[in-house]
Design a protein around this motif. Structure first.
Motif, PDB file in Angstrom:
ATOM      1  N   ILE A 113      20.442  16.122  72.084  1.00  0.00           N
ATOM      2  CA  ILE A 113      20.674  15.675  70.705  1.00  0.00           C
ATOM      3  C   ILE A 113      22.169  15.696  70.349  1.00  0.00           C
ATOM      4  O   ILE A 113      22.691  14.749  69.768  1.00  0.00           O
ATOM      5  N   ALA A 114      22.868  16.786  70.726  1.00  0.00           N
ATOM      6  CA  ALA A 114      24.165  17.059  70.098  1.00  0.00           C
ATOM      7  C   ALA A 114      25.367  17.129  71.032  1.00  0.00           C
ATOM      8  O   ALA A 114      26.499  17.171  70.564  1.00  0.00           O
ATOM      9  N   SER A 115      25.154  17.179  72.352  1.00  0.00           N
ATOM     10  CA  SER A 115      26.317  17.335  73.237  1.00  0.00           C
ATOM     11  C   SER A 115      27.002  16.004  73.503  1.00  0.00           C
ATOM     12  O   SER A 115      26.473  14.934  73.183  1.00  0.00           O
ATOM     13  N   GLN A 116      28.152  16.103  74.153  1.00  0.00           N
ATOM     14  CA  GLN A 116      28.885  14.903  74.552  1.00  0.00           C
ATOM     15  C   GLN A 116      27.963  13.984  75.354  1.00  0.00           C
ATOM     16  O   GLN A 116      27.293  14.439  76.284  1.00  0.00           O
ATOM     17  N   GLY A 117      27.899  12.716  74.981  1.00  0.00           N
ATOM     18  CA  GLY A 117      27.045  11.760  75.690  1.00  0.00           C
ATOM     19  C   GLY A 117      25.610  11.731  75.199  1.00  0.00           C
ATOM     20  O   GLY A 117      24.833  10.868  75.604  1.00  0.00           O
TER      21      GLY A 117
END
Ligand code: GSH
Length: 254
Positions: A113-117
């Motif tokens: 949901i929230a990390s890079q990529g």
């Protein structure tokens, strides 16, 4: 939200949380709810989205938000370390499962949901396109210009965004179906965890709640709404509504 300036907050003890002002930035929203849910007091410090924020940079080494600063510990900017800080400062009510496979699942879901990529990263690339399409005025295009440079927007990256978003949404829907079959209303295990909290906040980047619950600036509704070609299963929206009703305060504050 009553924001302190960096100058007012930086020498205070306890938790100071730099949050994006005036918009429901999902990373900031999620960080705010983590500490609210656990009744951990904090001083909200205003960050201006897509601006230089020189005072924040001078204090923390970062220009974006959220940034969590606890006493004289090093500033924390990644969602992972902010979740761990919240759990350390108030272990109960817990937001991280005690069971290791549930824990791994929960952190994996938030990564998507929230990390890079991940989902929101891809949505932001799409959002930059929508902002560019809205105006030729260089002043108005300053915001997407800054976001494009900060978060790696280019044609190829933006063009693959929808496919990645769709894959992640399909995975989240399937996870809710698996959980429902086990009799759980939650993304992991049998109780509310940080994964539910993050999904609730980040869903605003696809299907923002109505103005009475999410009083965001009108100019941002277009960019925040997912393109019509991207399907968001009603199960995902029903889940986020339930999470806000049961566990998170409404209306959104930013
Ligand atoms: N460092 C955060 C991500 C923070 C982030 O992407 N913040 C964005 C939210 S849109 C932001 O502040 N953007 C506006 C800006 O760059 O000023 C994490 O890894 O959890």
């Amino acid at each position: 939200m009553d924001y302190a300036t960096v100058e007012e907050a930086r020498d205070k003890p306890g938790l100071r949380l730099a949050l994006t002002m005036g918009v429901p930035g999902p990373w900031s929203q999620a960080a705010k709810y983590l500490f609210e849910y656990k009744d951990i007091p904090f001083i909200p410090v205003g960050q201006m989205g897509a601006r230089e924020n020189p005072e924040l940079f001078d204090w923390t080494g970062h220009r974006n938000a959220p940034v969590a600063v606890y006493n004289d510990e090093a500033p924390r900017v990644g969602w992972y370390e902010i979740v761990l800080l919240a759990e350390r400062l108030a272990p109960e009510p817990r937001l991280i499962p005690a069971n290791p496979s549930e824990r791994a699942m929960m952190f994996g879901l938030i990564t998507e949901i929230a990390s890079q990529g991940g989902l929101a990263w891809q949505r932001r690339l799409q959002m930059v396109d929508v902002m560019y399409a809205a105006s030729e005025d260089p002043k108005v295009r300053k915001t997407p210009d800054v976001l494009a440079i900060r978060y790696g927007h280019n044609r190829a990256a933006a063009d693959q965004a929808e496919k990645t978003c769709a894959e992640i949404l399909t995975m989240l829907t399937a996870q809710l179906e698996i959980q429902a079959a086990k009799g759980s209303d939650y993304l992991v295990g049998a109780t509310f965890t940080a994964a539910d909290l993050y999904w609730a906040c980040f869903s605003q980047l696809l299907v923002p709640m109505a103005d009475d619950l999410n009083p965001m600036p009108a100019r941002l509704r277009g960019p925040y709404n997912a393109p019509k070609t991207l399907t968001v299963d009603p199960l995902l929206i029903a889940h986020r509504n339930k999470m806000y009703e049961r566990h998170l305060s409404l209306p959104l504050e930013f």
